[in-house]
Scaffold this active site. Structure first.
Site, PDB file in Angstrom:
ATOM      1  CG  ASP A 256       4.108 -70.739  -0.532  1.00  0.00           C
ATOM      2  OD1 ASP A 256       2.968 -69.329  -0.300  1.00  0.00           O
ATOM      3  OD2 ASP A 256       5.563 -70.041  -0.638  1.00  0.00           O
TER       4      ASP A 256
ATOM      5  CB  THR B  47       1.870 -65.077  -0.991  1.00  0.00           C
ATOM      6  OG1 THR B  47       2.774 -66.160  -2.346  1.00  0.00           O
ATOM      7  CG2 THR B  47       1.868 -66.402  -0.551  1.00  0.00           C
TER       8      THR B  47
ATOM      9  CG  ASP C 218       7.725 -68.756   3.342  1.00  0.00           C
ATOM     10  OD1 ASP C 218       7.761 -67.102   2.547  1.00  0.00           O
ATOM     11  OD2 ASP C 218       8.864 -69.700   3.449  1.00  0.00           O
TER      12      ASP C 218
ATOM     13  CG  ASP D 149       4.111 -67.918  -4.571  1.00  0.00           C
ATOM     14  OD1 ASP D 149       3.970 -67.572  -5.744  1.00  0.00           O
ATOM     15  OD2 ASP D 149       5.147 -67.526  -4.537  1.00  0.00           O
TER      16      ASP D 149
ATOM     17  N   GLY E 109       7.645 -60.018  -1.547  1.00  0.00           N
ATOM     18  CA  GLY E 109       6.569 -59.774  -3.256  1.00  0.00           C
ATOM     19  C   GLY E 109       5.257 -59.275  -2.526  1.00  0.00           C
TER      20      GLY E 109
ATOM     21  NE  ARG F 191      11.952 -59.933  -2.420  1.00  0.00           N
ATOM     22  CZ  ARG F 191      10.677 -60.945  -2.388  1.00  0.00           C
ATOM     23  NH1 ARG F 191      10.781 -61.960  -1.278  1.00  0.00           N
ATOM     24  NH2 ARG F 191       9.830 -61.326  -3.447  1.00  0.00           N
TER      25      ARG F 191
ATOM     26  NE  ARG G  78       8.669 -67.112  -3.828  1.00  0.00           N
ATOM     27  CZ  ARG G  78       9.801 -66.833  -3.679  1.00  0.00           C
ATOM     28  NH1 ARG G  78      10.865 -67.090  -2.734  1.00  0.00           N
ATOM     29  NH2 ARG G  78       9.946 -64.974  -3.146  1.00  0.00           N
TER      30      ARG G  78
HETATM   31  P1  ATP Z   1       7.279 -63.814  -1.078  1.00  0.00           P
HETATM   32  O1  ATP Z   1       6.021 -65.245  -0.709  1.00  0.00           O
HETATM   33  O2  ATP Z   1       6.346 -62.762  -2.094  1.00  0.00           O
HETATM   34  O3  ATP Z   1       8.101 -64.521  -1.091  1.00  0.00           O
HETATM   35  P2  ATP Z   1       7.727 -63.329   0.911  1.00  0.00           P
HETATM   36  O4  ATP Z   1       7.575 -62.569   2.850  1.00  0.00           O
HETATM   37  O5  ATP Z   1       8.340 -64.411   2.208  1.00  0.00           O
HETATM   38  O6  ATP Z   1       6.763 -62.869   0.071  1.00  0.00           O
HETATM   39  P3  ATP Z   1      10.459 -62.168   1.919  1.00  0.00           P
HETATM   40  O7  ATP Z   1      11.444 -61.923   0.698  1.00  0.00           O
HETATM   41  O8  ATP Z   1      11.126 -64.393   1.871  1.00  0.00           O
HETATM   42  O9  ATP Z   1       9.221 -62.470   1.576  1.00  0.00           O
HETATM   43  O10 ATP Z   1      10.913 -62.327   3.481  1.00  0.00           O
HETATM   44  C1  ATP Z   1      10.033 -60.817   3.544  1.00  0.00           C
HETATM   45  C2  ATP Z   1      11.181 -59.783   4.638  1.00  0.00           C
HETATM   46  O11 ATP Z   1      11.012 -60.637   5.891  1.00  0.00           O
HETATM   47  C3  ATP Z   1      12.427 -59.872   4.220  1.00  0.00           C
HETATM   48  O12 ATP Z   1      13.338 -58.808   3.581  1.00  0.00           O
HETATM   49  C4  ATP Z   1      12.793 -59.589   5.721  1.00  0.00           C
HETATM   50  O13 ATP Z   1      13.050 -58.230   6.251  1.00  0.00           O
HETATM   51  C5  ATP Z   1      12.423 -60.253   6.303  1.00  0.00           C
HETATM   52  N1  ATP Z   1      12.450 -61.639   6.854  1.00  0.00           N
HETATM   53  C6  ATP Z   1      12.244 -62.983   6.436  1.00  0.00           C
HETATM   54  N2  ATP Z   1      12.792 -63.917   7.259  1.00  0.00           N
HETATM   55  C7  ATP Z   1      13.657 -63.157   8.026  1.00  0.00           C
HETATM   56  C8  ATP Z   1      13.932 -63.734   9.443  1.00  0.00           C
HETATM   57  N3  ATP Z   1      14.350 -65.366   9.921  1.00  0.00           N
HETATM   58  N4  ATP Z   1      14.515 -63.199  10.509  1.00  0.00           N
HETATM   59  C9  ATP Z   1      13.372 -61.938  10.625  1.00  0.00           C
HETATM   60  N5  ATP Z   1      12.832 -60.992   9.424  1.00  0.00           N
HETATM   61  C10 ATP Z   1      12.976 -62.053   8.198  1.00  0.00           C
END
Ligand code: ATP
Length: 319
Positions: free
Chosen positions: A129, A125, A103, A127, A11, A72, A171
């Protein structure tokens, strides 16, 4: 280290652009070529990578969102996807990657570092979090947006002597609700980290009425959810007109606050320096106003650290 790349993932959050700007400018200052990757890990897989100069990050510090776009990437979750990304990184001879995201993005960054690519993460982020850091980039701006909305809702709530349930994002983390509640002068804050009952909420509303309060503002965290349902239950039990507002995506956009711009600039600068020191699998954070770096796995294994002291303050202040 001669070439580094920066990407934004997951995000978006306000001041991601300020972090990108700092990475580019501090990189160039240290005689490193800096590349931007479009659309997060998808851009690494598809080779959407271009060199950035000082001018390419002019006029962005005040802009929300991310000039690099974000995504994503399901493909990056697969070993095949990551191998494609690794090939692109090798062909372009990129020596290190800075990932700005949450994360999930950091789990992706860890995978890259396990493949031998030095990787550093910046927490972007709204959040807040991520327990290893006091603040994430974008949280303060989202908080100020929420406060602005709460102020406006409060006017109407007072005029009509209503109860207002205001749902904020975050979240499963209650920080945005807790901070909004204190700064917005709310009567009650409902967060996922604390148990609550509808009876307690209604008793509190009656107490407010007895004390002559015109309005009753209840801040509800996204992780608890169900603002409409809660408002309906309150109205049924108390007989007081109750309205629900879900603030939603307005909290994710907008020009970043000064705090977020400075935080993002400090973290962007630190991320480059950590890469130049030859470290890998590190996350940048802020603790007691000091910019820190910490091992990714260690950081992601930390249990959430809800601020009990602040929660107690929110309760004491609303009595
Ligand atoms: P937000 O807090 O805004 O949701 P985020 O970074 O946690 O941000 P996610 O959608 O959970 O958002 O992860 C972003 C991208 O990171 C995923 O679409 C994927 O490409 C990659 N990713 C997440 N987890 C893994 C994993 N375990 N292994 C490899 N790539 C990952």
């Amino acid at each position: 280290m001669k070439k580094i790349a920066v990407l934004t993932s997951g995000g978006d959050s306000p001041a991601m652009n300020a972090a990108i700007r700092a990475v580019v400018r501090i990189g160039i200052e240290n005689e490193v070529q800096v590349f931007g990757v479009h659309r997060g890990f998808n851009g690494l897989i598809n080779g959407e990578i271009f060199e950035m100069d000082r001018h390419s990050v002019s006029d962005i510090i005040q802009r929300g969102g991310t000039i690099l776009r974000t995504a994503r990437s399901e493909e990056f979750r697969t070993p095949e996807g990551r191998q494609k990304a690794l090939n692109v990184i090798k062909v372009l001879k990129i020596d290190g990657i800075i990932v700005i995201g949450g994360d999930g993005s950091f789990r992706g960054a860890k995978e890259l570092s396990d493949l031998g690519i030095p990787t550093v993460g910046i927490p972007g982020t709204i959040d807040n979090d991520l327990p290893y850091t006091d603040y994430t980039v974008g949280f303060d701006t989202a908080l100020n947006t929420a406060i602005d909305a709460i102020n406006k809702i409060r006017d109407t709530s007072s005029s009509h002597e209503r109860v207002s349930v205001i749902e904020v994002m975050g979240r499963n983390c209650g920080d945005l609700a807790l901070f909004s509640g204190i700064a917005g002068g709310a009567e009650q804050v409902i967060v996922p980290e604390k148990k609550f009952t509808i009876e307690d909420i209604c008793e509190n509303i009656f107490k407010g009425k007895r004390n002559g309060k015109l309005h009753n503002i209840i801040i509800l965290a996204e992780g608890v959810g169900g603002a409409q349902k809660l408002a309906k239950s309150i109205e049924e039990i108390t007989g007081i007109e109750t309205r629900a507002t879900v603030l939603g995506y307005i909290q994710r956009g907008g020009s970043p606050s000064a705090f977020d711009r400075i935080l993002a600039s400090r973290m962007g600068s630190k991320a480059v320096k950590v890469l130049l020191e030859g470290k890998t699998a590190r996350l940048i954070g802020i603790k007691a106003n000091k910019i820190i770096d910490i091992d990714i796995k260690e950081a992601l294994d930390l249990k959430s650290c809800f601020n009990e002291e602040l929660y107690k303050l929110s309760v004491d202040l609303s009595n």
